[in-house]
Motif scaffolding. Structure first.
Motif, PDB file in Angstrom:
ATOM      1  N   PHE A  51      32.109  33.151  39.572  1.00 41.21           N
ATOM      2  CA  PHE A  51      31.690  34.479  38.722  1.00 41.21           C
ATOM      3  C   PHE A  51      31.773  35.701  39.398  1.00 41.21           C
ATOM      4  O   PHE A  51      31.626  35.836  40.711  1.00 41.21           O
ATOM      5  N   VAL A  52      32.056  36.844  38.835  1.00 43.85           N
ATOM      6  CA  VAL A  52      32.045  38.072  39.185  1.00 43.85           C
ATOM      7  C   VAL A  52      30.887  38.624  38.627  1.00 43.85           C
ATOM      8  O   VAL A  52      31.099  38.967  37.073  1.00 43.85           O
ATOM      9  N   TYR A  55      32.565  34.246  48.181  1.00 46.20           N
ATOM     10  CA  TYR A  55      33.907  34.364  49.091  1.00 46.20           C
ATOM     11  C   TYR A  55      34.177  36.081  49.168  1.00 46.20           C
ATOM     12  O   TYR A  55      34.002  36.529  47.646  1.00 46.20           O
ATOM     13  N   LEU A  56      34.556  36.580  49.819  1.00 46.70           N
ATOM     14  CA  LEU A  56      35.116  37.867  49.818  1.00 46.70           C
ATOM     15  C   LEU A  56      36.436  37.911  49.586  1.00 46.70           C
ATOM     16  O   LEU A  56      37.321  37.183  49.681  1.00 46.70           O
ATOM     17  N   ILE A 113      40.705  37.955  39.813  1.00 48.10           N
ATOM     18  CA  ILE A 113      41.000  39.280  40.528  1.00 48.10           C
ATOM     19  C   ILE A 113      40.962  40.607  39.613  1.00 48.10           C
ATOM     20  O   ILE A 113      40.404  41.497  40.103  1.00 48.10           O
ATOM     21  N   ALA A 114      41.299  40.268  38.421  1.00 48.84           N
ATOM     22  CA  ALA A 114      41.111  41.421  37.363  1.00 48.84           C
ATOM     23  C   ALA A 114      39.659  41.821  37.160  1.00 48.84           C
ATOM     24  O   ALA A 114      39.610  42.991  37.167  1.00 48.84           O
ATOM     25  N   ARG A 115      38.762  40.787  37.424  1.00 46.94           N
ATOM     26  CA  ARG A 115      37.320  41.212  37.456  1.00 46.94           C
ATOM     27  C   ARG A 115      36.847  42.038  38.734  1.00 46.94           C
ATOM     28  O   ARG A 115      35.910  42.817  38.700  1.00 46.94           O
ATOM     29  N   LEU A 116      37.529  41.698  39.700  1.00 51.65           N
ATOM     30  CA  LEU A 116      37.027  42.301  40.821  1.00 51.65           C
ATOM     31  C   LEU A 116      37.542  43.830  41.226  1.00 51.65           C
ATOM     32  O   LEU A 116      36.768  44.548  41.715  1.00 51.65           O
ATOM     33  N   HIS A 146      26.877  44.142  44.485  1.00 57.98           N
ATOM     34  CA  HIS A 146      27.212  45.284  45.464  1.00 57.98           C
ATOM     35  C   HIS A 146      28.508  44.807  46.238  1.00 57.98           C
ATOM     36  O   HIS A 146      28.955  43.851  46.138  1.00 57.98           O
ATOM     37  N   PRO A 147      29.012  45.911  47.043  1.00 60.30           N
ATOM     38  CA  PRO A 147      30.130  45.521  47.743  1.00 60.30           C
ATOM     39  C   PRO A 147      29.792  45.002  49.131  1.00 60.30           C
ATOM     40  O   PRO A 147      28.675  44.997  49.421  1.00 60.30           O
TER      41      PRO A 147
END
Length: 65
Positions: free
Chosen positions: A4-5, A28-29, A62-65, A10-11
């Motif tokens: 989930f993203v 996970y970062l 990755i696209a959502r991050l 928060h960062p």
């Protein structure tokens, strides 16, 4: 396993991994692919499952991050 993203999270950039077998969740970062400080690292069969999951689903994550 699900990832989930959350768009308003928060960062630093990270995603949540939920193991459906035991309802355990970790973060996970990104881009390190290491656990968030204080969260558990996936090991054994969970780590292998995550590796397969990541290679299959990494582009939309990755696209959502």
């Amino acid at each position: 396993m699900q990832a989930f993203v959350y768009s308003n999270d928060h960062p630093p950039a990270h995603f949540h991994i939920k193991l459906l077998s035991n309802n355990c969740e970790t973060r996970y970062l990104w881009p390190e692919l290491e656990p968030y400080k204080g969260d558990v690292k996936l090991t054994g069969s969970s780590a292998r499952s995550f590796d397969k999951y990541w290679h299959t689903h990494k582009d939309p994550i990755i696209a959502r991050l």
